[in-house]
Design a protein around this motif. Structure first.
Motif, PDB file in Angstrom:
ATOM      1  N   MET A  74      57.538  20.910  44.727  1.00  0.00           N
ATOM      2  CA  MET A  74      56.661  19.816  45.162  1.00  0.00           C
ATOM      3  C   MET A  74      55.639  19.495  44.069  1.00  0.00           C
ATOM      4  N   LYS A  75      55.534  18.202  43.728  1.00  0.00           N
ATOM      5  CA  LYS A  75      54.568  17.778  42.700  1.00  0.00           C
ATOM      6  C   LYS A  75      53.460  16.969  43.359  1.00  0.00           C
ATOM      7  N   GLY A  76      52.289  16.955  42.690  1.00  0.00           N
ATOM      8  CA  GLY A  76      51.195  16.089  43.138  1.00  0.00           C
ATOM      9  C   GLY A  76      50.611  16.494  44.480  1.00  0.00           C
ATOM     10  N   ALA A  77      49.903  15.558  45.094  1.00  0.00           N
ATOM     11  CA  ALA A  77      49.278  15.815  46.397  1.00  0.00           C
ATOM     12  C   ALA A  77      50.356  16.096  47.434  1.00  0.00           C
ATOM     13  N   SER A  78      50.115  17.064  48.298  1.00  0.00           N
ATOM     14  CA  SER A  78      51.085  17.360  49.358  1.00  0.00           C
ATOM     15  C   SER A  78      50.856  16.393  50.515  1.00  0.00           C
ATOM     16  N   LEU A  79      51.834  16.311  51.395  1.00  0.00           N
ATOM     17  CA  LEU A  79      51.680  15.441  52.565  1.00  0.00           C
ATOM     18  C   LEU A  79      50.531  15.932  53.459  1.00  0.00           C
ATOM     19  N   PRO A  80      50.421  17.254  53.723  1.00  0.00           N
ATOM     20  CA  PRO A  80      49.261  17.714  54.512  1.00  0.00           C
ATOM     21  C   PRO A  80      47.910  17.359  53.875  1.00  0.00           C
ATOM     22  N   ASP A  81      47.853  17.310  52.509  1.00  0.00           N
ATOM     23  CA  ASP A  81      46.603  16.902  51.839  1.00  0.00           C
ATOM     24  C   ASP A  81      46.244  15.466  52.233  1.00  0.00           C
ATOM     25  N   VAL A  82      47.252  14.587  52.177  1.00  0.00           N
ATOM     26  CA  VAL A  82      47.039  13.174  52.527  1.00  0.00           C
ATOM     27  C   VAL A  82      46.613  13.058  53.988  1.00  0.00           C
ATOM     28  N   GLN A  83      47.331  13.806  54.859  1.00  0.00           N
ATOM     29  CA  GLN A  83      47.034  13.728  56.299  1.00  0.00           C
ATOM     30  C   GLN A  83      45.616  14.204  56.601  1.00  0.00           C
ATOM     31  N   ALA A  84      45.214  15.297  55.954  1.00  0.00           N
ATOM     32  CA  ALA A  84      43.871  15.841  56.197  1.00  0.00           C
ATOM     33  C   ALA A  84      42.799  14.856  55.735  1.00  0.00           C
ATOM     34  N   MET A  85      43.052  14.203  54.586  1.00  0.00           N
ATOM     35  CA  MET A  85      42.103  13.212  54.068  1.00  0.00           C
ATOM     36  C   MET A  85      41.900  12.077  55.080  1.00  0.00           C
ATOM     37  N   MET A  86      43.027  11.628  55.707  1.00  0.00           N
ATOM     38  CA  MET A  86      42.944  10.554  56.702  1.00  0.00           C
ATOM     39  C   MET A  86      42.259  11.031  57.977  1.00  0.00           C
ATOM     40  N   GLU A  87      42.766  12.146  58.492  1.00  0.00           N
ATOM     41  CA  GLU A  87      42.336  12.637  59.809  1.00  0.00           C
ATOM     42  C   GLU A  87      40.851  13.007  59.814  1.00  0.00           C
ATOM     43  N   ASN A  88      40.375  13.546  58.670  1.00  0.00           N
ATOM     44  CA  ASN A  88      38.983  13.999  58.603  1.00  0.00           C
ATOM     45  C   ASN A  88      38.042  12.940  58.049  1.00  0.00           C
ATOM     46  N   SER A  89      38.564  11.729  57.893  1.00  0.00           N
ATOM     47  CA  SER A  89      37.717  10.636  57.413  1.00  0.00           C
ATOM     48  C   SER A  89      36.551  10.413  58.378  1.00  0.00           C
ATOM     49  N   PRO A  90      35.338  10.261  57.849  1.00  0.00           N
ATOM     50  CA  PRO A  90      34.186   9.989  58.731  1.00  0.00           C
ATOM     51  C   PRO A  90      34.156   8.532  59.211  1.00  0.00           C
ATOM     52  N   LYS A  91      35.120   7.743  58.698  1.00  0.00           N
ATOM     53  CA  LYS A  91      35.217   6.333  59.089  1.00  0.00           C
ATOM     54  C   LYS A  91      36.539   6.124  59.807  1.00  0.00           C
ATOM     55  N   PRO A  92      36.579   5.226  60.790  1.00  0.00           N
ATOM     56  CA  PRO A  92      37.844   5.034  61.516  1.00  0.00           C
ATOM     57  C   PRO A  92      38.965   4.558  60.576  1.00  0.00           C
TER      58      PRO A  92
END
Length: 691
Positions: A74-92
């Motif tokens: 696996m290269k680059g950002a992982s899918l869980p990294d992307v998901q966590a960034m979205m899910e934990n966003s302080p903005k909707p």
């Protein structure tokens, strides 16, 4: 506009940040896409925007993972990294969906706080079709949002739910007008901000899981109901276990750990490897090296079918189903009436039959007693008796009737198409279109290229196959082409094994356990043992002769190799057993005990060997084409990839060693193919062969 990377941009619409993904053709989650999304969301969160919309350019939302990356590092950002960034966003975060949100695409959308979609969108988790399960939280989030029963059905079938259904189950929060997705998503995001709506994390929503807690019968009943459909496959069961874990675990993370463990087991196992291989094999079968994609095709606006029997009627239905008018010709009025009535009955009995649709399709069908009515057809398919003299006579007549440029096709399953074409003055227009019975149901179409077949005729046939919902494979002229030529190897060995000491039900059981829907003897009983059997010529030389003479002709007479009750349930027959014992005694054969292992090797390895001969003769373009024929036409279990993939799985060296062992003991029926010997000598596999 900020260009995040080559596939991702960040723009603003007032106080709403818009992360736009554009990675043709389907915005698959490659390393580049994951990196773009991660950085795009990071910058959107760091900006002064009040809400974030994720939207995709092109024909679809994210349609899944990049399958070509499976099994690699696996290269680059992982899918869980992307998901966590979205899910934990302080903005909707709002996911705006069009086209399809499938697999990893839906798993990404489920990490947005809200989802909007156009009415034509479809959402699903189809990983099961690749022998996998959703490995990025899909099995844990879906039951939390859609409920356990719905989630079970979706992950084990891979079905794509239409947007309206997704809205009803809570998978989508709002439908927006077609063509106005961006405006609708931005307006929805603004409304969330204005109304100070909570940032909904699907992972924290346990209400629907609580409803299923302490109710193991939900899972037991689901397994029981689908046992037949899931037989042999690991992935459906593993998907079920993941949803059980969602219900029974103490936390989301605990369920996620189960999902991850089971995902890796499937990903590294032979079944998913076979199913992923097959996914590409089916697509590759369309590629013909000397007939490029841009080869001109002939228009097919009207089709003629000669013969209104089971085969001809089934063939006609394929074209009627897609709105192509058909003229069907028979020799006698009663045969024509019977054929037309059968087609109507098939439509009326089909699942979800609508009277208007039946009438619409029947209105496209014209019955006739004269081949002259084929004069305006663009394609004429012959489906008459399997005898060379009859076929040649038919083609000589068609040659004088068909308009210039019409394609003349034979549905022969065995005969030499070059010889059939020689009866015409236009061999370039002659091709084999070998449909499988029942022709309106079976997906496989063997397209047989004769010596003089024109390239535009091949291109037209392959394109037309797709139009009528068939999976087409190009083959060359040889007895039985690809499928039946290999099948004859299995049939021969199955019959020999019975004479040597195995019982028909032993052989059927071994092949059923391997993954076939039924074994060769059960199949013979289903088809009818008297197909091709002529009473006057019968000398009792084969077991089939003896059974037919006793009127044991298969399921239709209540007895064949097996005995059948009123529900056509088969049970081993003491009558057949006695017939076999007497037959052996008459031939002076002493029965021996035959292991399941020998049954499997004797039935399967000669098929692989014959496949190698087909390849060395150039009658199939590539090994994977052979596998597509066997999966679609003969019930080879897709989780074993096909006979040539299975040969690679076992090891060509092991297949060769067994063939030589059998040849030494039982003769040249087992003579190894030169290509098999060559591959082993060079330490290669069938998958190393390039078209």
């Amino acid at each position: 506009m900020t260009e995040i990377n080559s596939v991702t941009t960040l723009t603003r619409d007032g106080d709403v940040a818009i992360v736009t993904l554009n990675s043709p053709p389907v915005n698959a989650l490659s390393a580049n896409v994951r990196d773009g999304l991660y950085e795009g969301f990071k910058q959107a969160i760091d900006s002064d925007a009040k809400a974030i919309v994720l939207i995709c350019e092109g024909r679809t939302f994210i349609a899944g993972a990049d399958i070509t990356e499976f099994g690699g590092a696996m290269k680059g950002a992982s899918l869980p990294d992307v998901q966590a960034m979205m899910e934990n966003s302080p903005k909707p975060v709002v996911a705006a969906i069009h086209g399809t949100a499938l697999g990893g695409g839906l798993e990404v959308a489920l990490c947005a706080h809200y989802r909007v979609a156009v009415p034509s969108a479809r959402l699903g988790l189809p990983e099961v079709n690749l022998g996998l399960l959703p490995g990025a939280g899909g099995t844990q989030r879906l039951p939390r949002i859609a409920g356990v029963e719905k989630a079970l059905e979706m992950v084990t079938s891979g079905r794509h739910a239409p947007a309206k259904e997704a809205l009803a189950m809570g998978l989508v929060d709002e439908l927006v007008e077609e063509g106005k997705l961006k405006d609708g998503a931005v307006a929805f995001a603004r409304k969330l901000v204005a109304e100070n709506k909570p940032l909904v994390k699907v992972r924290e929503n346990n209400a629907k899981l609580e409803e299923a807690k302490g109710k193991p019968e939900i899972f037991a009943e689901f397994r029981k109901k689908n046992a037949r459909k899931f037989r042999g496959f690991l992935a459906p069961e593993y998907n079920i276990r993941c949803i059980e874990a969602a219900v029974n675990s103490n936390s989301f993370e605990e369920g996620l750990a189960v999902e991850r463990k089971l995902f890796m087991e499937l990903m590294t196992g032979p079944q998913s490897a076979a199913q992923r291989y097959y996914f590409f094999a089916e697509r590759t079968a369309q590629k013909i090296p000397d007939v490029p994609d841009d080869t001109p095709t002939r228009p097919v606006k009207k089709v003629g079918v000669l013969g209104a029997g089971t085969m001809g009627g089934g063939i006609a239905m394929n074209f009627l189903n897609v709105g192509i008018p058909v003229t069907i010709v028979e020799l006698k009025q009663d045969a024509l009436d019977r054929g037309l009535a059968t087609i109507r009955k098939n439509y009326e009995r089909s699942r979800g039959a609508v009277p208007e649709q039946t009438e619409q399709r029947m209105s496209l069908l014209t019955g006739s007693l004269s081949m002259d009515d084929f004069a305006d057809c663009d394609l004429i398919i012959e489906a008459v008796f399997e005898r060379m003299d009859i076929k040649k006579d038919v083609f000589a007549k068609l040659d004088g009737i068909a308009k210039p440029g019409a394609i003349l096709a034979t549905n022969t399953s065995y005969l030499n198409i070059d010889e059939i074409a020689s009866a015409t003055k236009r061999p370039q227009d002659v091709i084999g279109l070998h449909f499988f019975s029942p022709a309106n149901v079976m997906k496989l179409l063997e397209v047989i290229r004769a010596d003089h077949t024109a390239k535009d005729v091949i291109a037209t046939s392959m394109k037309l196959a797709k139009q009528i919902g068939k999976v087409a494979v190009l083959a060359g002229v040889c007895p039985g082409f690809i499928g039946n030529r290999m099948l004859s190897q299995r049939q021969r060995e199955a019959n020999k094994l019975v004479l040597e000491g195995a019982m028909p039900w032993d052989i059927d059981r071994v092949l059923y356990d391997f993954g076939f829907p039924m074994g060769p003897f059960a199949m013979s009983d289903l088809a009818g043992l008297d197909i091709g059997w002529v009473k006057e010529n019968s000398k009792g030389e084969t077991l089939r002769d003896v059974l037919c003479e006793m009127d044991r002709r298969g399921q239709k007479t209540g007895a064949g190799f097996y005995d059948y009750d009123e529900n056509r349930t088969a049970k081993p027959s003491p009558v057949t057993e006695k017939i076999i014992q007497d037959f052996r005694a008459k031939k002076g054969i002493n029965a021996r005990t035959i292991s399941d292992e020998e049954i499997l090797e004797r039935c399967i390895y000669p098929m692989i060997n014959e496949g190698a001969k087909i390849l060395e003769e150039g009658k199939a373009i590539r090994p994977s084409d052979i596998d597509v024929v066997w999966v679609n036409g003969y019930g080879w279990p897709v989780y074993r990839g096909g006979p040539m993939h299975y040969g690679d799985f076992v090891g060509p060296d092991k297949v060769l060693a067994k063939m030589k062992e059998f040849q030494g003991a039982m003769g040249d029926d087992f003579k190894p193919a030169a290509l098999l010997e060559k591959l082993v000598a060079e330490g290669k596999k069938f998958s190393d062969l390039k078209a």
